[in-house]
Design a protein around this motif. Structure first.
Motif, PDB file in Angstrom:
ATOM      1  N   CYS A 125      41.185 -36.326 -32.601  1.00  0.00           N
ATOM      2  CA  CYS A 125      39.934 -36.348 -33.373  1.00  0.00           C
ATOM      3  C   CYS A 125      40.223 -36.296 -34.858  1.00  0.00           C
ATOM      4  N   LYS A 126      39.225 -36.687 -35.648  1.00  0.00           N
ATOM      5  CA  LYS A 126      39.355 -36.714 -37.102  1.00  0.00           C
ATOM      6  C   LYS A 126      38.938 -35.394 -37.730  1.00  0.00           C
ATOM      7  N   GLN A 127      38.426 -34.487 -36.940  1.00  0.00           N
ATOM      8  CA  GLN A 127      37.947 -33.218 -37.468  1.00  0.00           C
ATOM      9  C   GLN A 127      39.068 -32.186 -37.473  1.00  0.00           C
ATOM     10  N   LEU A 128      39.070 -31.331 -38.491  1.00  0.00           N
ATOM     11  CA  LEU A 128      40.042 -30.243 -38.568  1.00  0.00           C
ATOM     12  C   LEU A 128      39.580 -29.073 -37.711  1.00  0.00           C
ATOM     13  N   LEU A 129      40.511 -28.519 -36.952  1.00  0.00           N
ATOM     14  CA  LEU A 129      40.196 -27.406 -36.074  1.00  0.00           C
ATOM     15  C   LEU A 129      40.371 -26.077 -36.803  1.00  0.00           C
ATOM     16  N   LYS A 130      39.462 -25.158 -36.524  1.00  0.00           N
ATOM     17  CA  LYS A 130      39.584 -23.822 -37.087  1.00  0.00           C
ATOM     18  C   LYS A 130      40.653 -23.028 -36.333  1.00  0.00           C
ATOM     19  N   LYS A 131      41.115 -21.977 -36.988  1.00  0.00           N
ATOM     20  CA  LYS A 131      42.244 -21.204 -36.471  1.00  0.00           C
ATOM     21  C   LYS A 131      41.982 -20.650 -35.072  1.00  0.00           C
ATOM     22  N   LYS A 132      40.748 -20.236 -34.803  1.00  0.00           N
ATOM     23  CA  LYS A 132      40.460 -19.641 -33.494  1.00  0.00           C
ATOM     24  C   LYS A 132      40.621 -20.653 -32.368  1.00  0.00           C
ATOM     25  N   LEU A 133      40.432 -21.938 -32.656  1.00  0.00           N
ATOM     26  CA  LEU A 133      40.680 -22.967 -31.653  1.00  0.00           C
ATOM     27  C   LEU A 133      42.162 -23.289 -31.555  1.00  0.00           C
ATOM     28  N   ILE A 134      42.824 -23.381 -32.699  1.00  0.00           N
ATOM     29  CA  ILE A 134      44.248 -23.704 -32.717  1.00  0.00           C
ATOM     30  C   ILE A 134      45.047 -22.698 -31.898  1.00  0.00           C
ATOM     31  N   ASN A 135      44.680 -21.430 -32.008  1.00  0.00           N
ATOM     32  CA  ASN A 135      45.451 -20.360 -31.369  1.00  0.00           C
ATOM     33  C   ASN A 135      45.056 -20.106 -29.919  1.00  0.00           C
ATOM     34  N   LEU A 136      44.056 -20.834 -29.422  1.00  0.00           N
ATOM     35  CA  LEU A 136      43.565 -20.543 -28.079  1.00  0.00           C
ATOM     36  C   LEU A 136      44.536 -20.962 -26.961  1.00  0.00           C
ATOM     37  N   ARG A 169      59.388 -46.385 -40.760  1.00  0.00           N
ATOM     38  CA  ARG A 169      58.498 -45.245 -40.551  1.00  0.00           C
ATOM     39  C   ARG A 169      57.129 -45.690 -40.051  1.00  0.00           C
ATOM     40  N   VAL A 170      57.075 -46.795 -39.359  1.00  0.00           N
ATOM     41  CA  VAL A 170      55.841 -47.203 -38.670  1.00  0.00           C
ATOM     42  C   VAL A 170      55.915 -46.592 -37.276  1.00  0.00           C
ATOM     43  N   GLY A 171      55.132 -45.569 -37.042  1.00  0.00           N
ATOM     44  CA  GLY A 171      55.245 -44.892 -35.758  1.00  0.00           C
ATOM     45  C   GLY A 171      54.240 -43.783 -35.597  1.00  0.00           C
ATOM     46  N   MET A 172      54.591 -42.835 -34.741  1.00  0.00           N
ATOM     47  CA  MET A 172      53.695 -41.746 -34.368  1.00  0.00           C
ATOM     48  C   MET A 172      54.490 -40.449 -34.311  1.00  0.00           C
ATOM     49  N   THR A 173      53.817 -39.347 -34.630  1.00  0.00           N
ATOM     50  CA  THR A 173      54.443 -38.031 -34.647  1.00  0.00           C
ATOM     51  C   THR A 173      53.751 -37.104 -33.657  1.00  0.00           C
ATOM     52  N   LEU A 174      54.545 -36.459 -32.812  1.00  0.00           N
ATOM     53  CA  LEU A 174      54.022 -35.394 -31.964  1.00  0.00           C
ATOM     54  C   LEU A 174      54.069 -34.116 -32.782  1.00  0.00           C
ATOM     55  N   LEU A 175      52.892 -33.615 -33.124  1.00  0.00           N
ATOM     56  CA  LEU A 175      52.763 -32.531 -34.083  1.00  0.00           C
ATOM     57  C   LEU A 175      52.009 -31.368 -33.453  1.00  0.00           C
ATOM     58  N   LYS A 176      52.512 -30.172 -33.653  1.00  0.00           N
ATOM     59  CA  LYS A 176      51.783 -28.974 -33.239  1.00  0.00           C
ATOM     60  C   LYS A 176      50.896 -28.538 -34.395  1.00  0.00           C
ATOM     61  N   VAL A 177      49.611 -28.394 -34.135  1.00  0.00           N
ATOM     62  CA  VAL A 177      48.634 -28.158 -35.191  1.00  0.00           C
ATOM     63  C   VAL A 177      48.806 -26.768 -35.778  1.00  0.00           C
ATOM     64  N   ASP A 178      48.728 -26.716 -37.126  1.00  0.00           N
ATOM     65  CA  ASP A 178      48.618 -25.434 -37.815  1.00  0.00           C
ATOM     66  C   ASP A 178      47.402 -25.488 -38.733  1.00  0.00           C
ATOM     67  N   ALA A 179      47.306 -24.578 -39.680  1.00  0.00           N
ATOM     68  CA  ALA A 179      46.105 -24.503 -40.521  1.00  0.00           C
ATOM     69  C   ALA A 179      46.061 -25.575 -41.600  1.00  0.00           C
ATOM     70  N   GLY A 180      47.136 -26.328 -41.812  1.00  0.00           N
ATOM     71  CA  GLY A 180      47.156 -27.365 -42.837  1.00  0.00           C
ATOM     72  C   GLY A 180      46.686 -28.701 -42.297  1.00  0.00           C
ATOM     73  N   VAL A 181      46.884 -29.748 -43.111  1.00  0.00           N
ATOM     74  CA  VAL A 181      46.521 -31.116 -42.719  1.00  0.00           C
ATOM     75  C   VAL A 181      47.799 -31.836 -42.306  1.00  0.00           C
ATOM     76  N   ASP A 182      48.044 -31.900 -41.001  1.00  0.00           N
ATOM     77  CA  ASP A 182      49.228 -32.576 -40.459  1.00  0.00           C
ATOM     78  C   ASP A 182      50.511 -31.971 -41.019  1.00  0.00           C
TER      79      ASP A 182
END
Length: 262
Positions: A125-136, A169-182
Motif C-alpha cells: 500500500c501507499k499509506q504509511l503504517l503507524k508504529k502500533k501496526l508495524i509492531n503487531l 538498480r532496476v529491481g525490488m527490495t524486500l524491506l522490513k518496515v520501520d518508522a521511516g519511509v523505506d
C-alpha cells in the motif's frame, strides 16, 4: 506461519495473485483492502505539489494523462496474463476474513489484525503504517518495495532507476518496515532480465515481484526460522524519489531508442 495481506482494493495483482501466492506457503489469515476516499487522493496530490512546486507538478500530471492514454491498455493486458499465470501456479486465492477501510491506521483495522494475531504482515500500500501496526506481527511487517533501497526509496524506484540509466538498480527490495519511509532493514534485492524496449516501467515494476516469488517465499521461510540476516546498506547513497515526470519518461524512451539503434 500466519500471514496478513494489506493491499489496495483495485489492485487485482495483489488482491488475487499475491493472496494466492501467500496462501501457498503460509496460512493466509486475513486481508485488509484499502479503498481510499477522494479526499485522501487529493491530499496525496497536494503533498506532491508542495514537494516539487507548480511547474514540476504539471509534469507529474502530464505523465498521469499520458499513462492513461498511451500505456494503460497494454499494462492491463499484461496484468490479466500475469494473473492467469499465477492462478496456474498457486490456484485461487484462499477465502479468508477481509476488512475494507479507507486508512490502514483505522481503529477497526487494528482490531481486525489483533484478532488474527499474524506472524507476518505484507503491506502492499501507499499509506504509511503507524508504529502500533508495524509492531503487531511477531516476525514483522514487510514490503516488496518497487526499487533498490536505499538508493531508490518511495513508490516509483524502478521508474527512476530507468530514467537515471542506473540499470543495475532496476529491481525490488524486500524491506522490513520501520518508522521511516523505506528505511528499515533490507532482507533482499531482486531483479530479472527486463526488456526496457518492450516493457513499460509499470510492467517492469510488477515483474520484479512476479519473477521472484519462489525466491521471496524461501526468504520468508528463512526469516521465520531466524536464519535470515539483513543486508548491510550503511554508507550507501539514499534518496527519496517522487512521482514520475513526463519529461523524464520521454528522456528515458529516447535513451532506449538510441541504445537499441546501435
Amino acid at each position: 506461519m500466519r500471514s496478513v495481506l494489506i493491499c489496495h482494493a483495485g489492485d487485482d495483482f495483489d488482491r488475487e495473485g499475491l493472496a494466492a501466492w501467500l496462501g501457498s506457503f503460509t496460512e493466509l489469515a486475513g486481508i485488509v483492502l484499502l479503498d481510499e476516499t477522494a479526499a485522501q487522493k487529493r491530499a496525496r496530490f497536494r503533498r506532491e505539489l508542495r514537494r516539487v512546486g507548480v511547474l514540476r507538478f504539471l509534469d507529474v500530471v502530464a505523465m498521469r494523462i499520458y499513462q492513461r492514454l498511451a500505456i494503460a491498455a497494454r499494462d492491463h493486458a499484461w496484468t490479466r496474463q500475469a494473473l492467469a499465470d499465477m492462478r496456474r501456479r498457486y490456484g485461487a486465492p484462499p477465502v479468508v476474513p477481509q476488512i475494507v477501510a479507507a486508512s490502514v491506521n483505522d481503529a477497526e483495522v487494528l482490531e481486525f489484525l489483533r484478532g488474527i494475531a499474524p506472524d507476518l504482515m505484507l503491506a502492499r500500500c501507499k499509506q504509511l503504517l503507524k508504529k502500533k501496526l508495524i509492531n503487531l506481527p511477531r516476525l514483522g511487517c514487510f514490503v516488496l518495495h518497487p526499487g533498490i533501497c536505499p538508493e531508490y526509496r518511495n513508490a516509483h524506484g524502478c521508474f527512476w532507476a530507468l530514467a537515471e540509466r542506473d540499470l543495475t538498480r532496476v529491481g525490488m527490495t524486500l524491506l522490513k518496515v520501520d518508522a521511516g519511509v523505506d528505511t528499515g532493514p533490507v532482507y533482499g534485492h531482486y531483479s530479472y532480465p527486463f526488456d526496457e524496449k518492450r516493457e513499460s516501467y509499470n510492467v517492469i515494476q510488477y515483474r520484479v515481484v512476479s519473477e521472484n516469488l519462489d525466491a521471496l517465499a524461501d526468504r520468508f521461510g528463512q526469516i521465520a526460522a531466524g536464519t535470515a540476516q539483513p543486508i548491510d546498506t550503511h554508507g550507501r547513497a539514499s534518496a527519496n524519489w517522487g512521482q514520475p515526470w513526463l519529461t523524464r519518461y520521454l528522456g528515458w524512451r529516447r535513451a532506449v531508442a538510441k541504445a537499441t539503434a546501435r
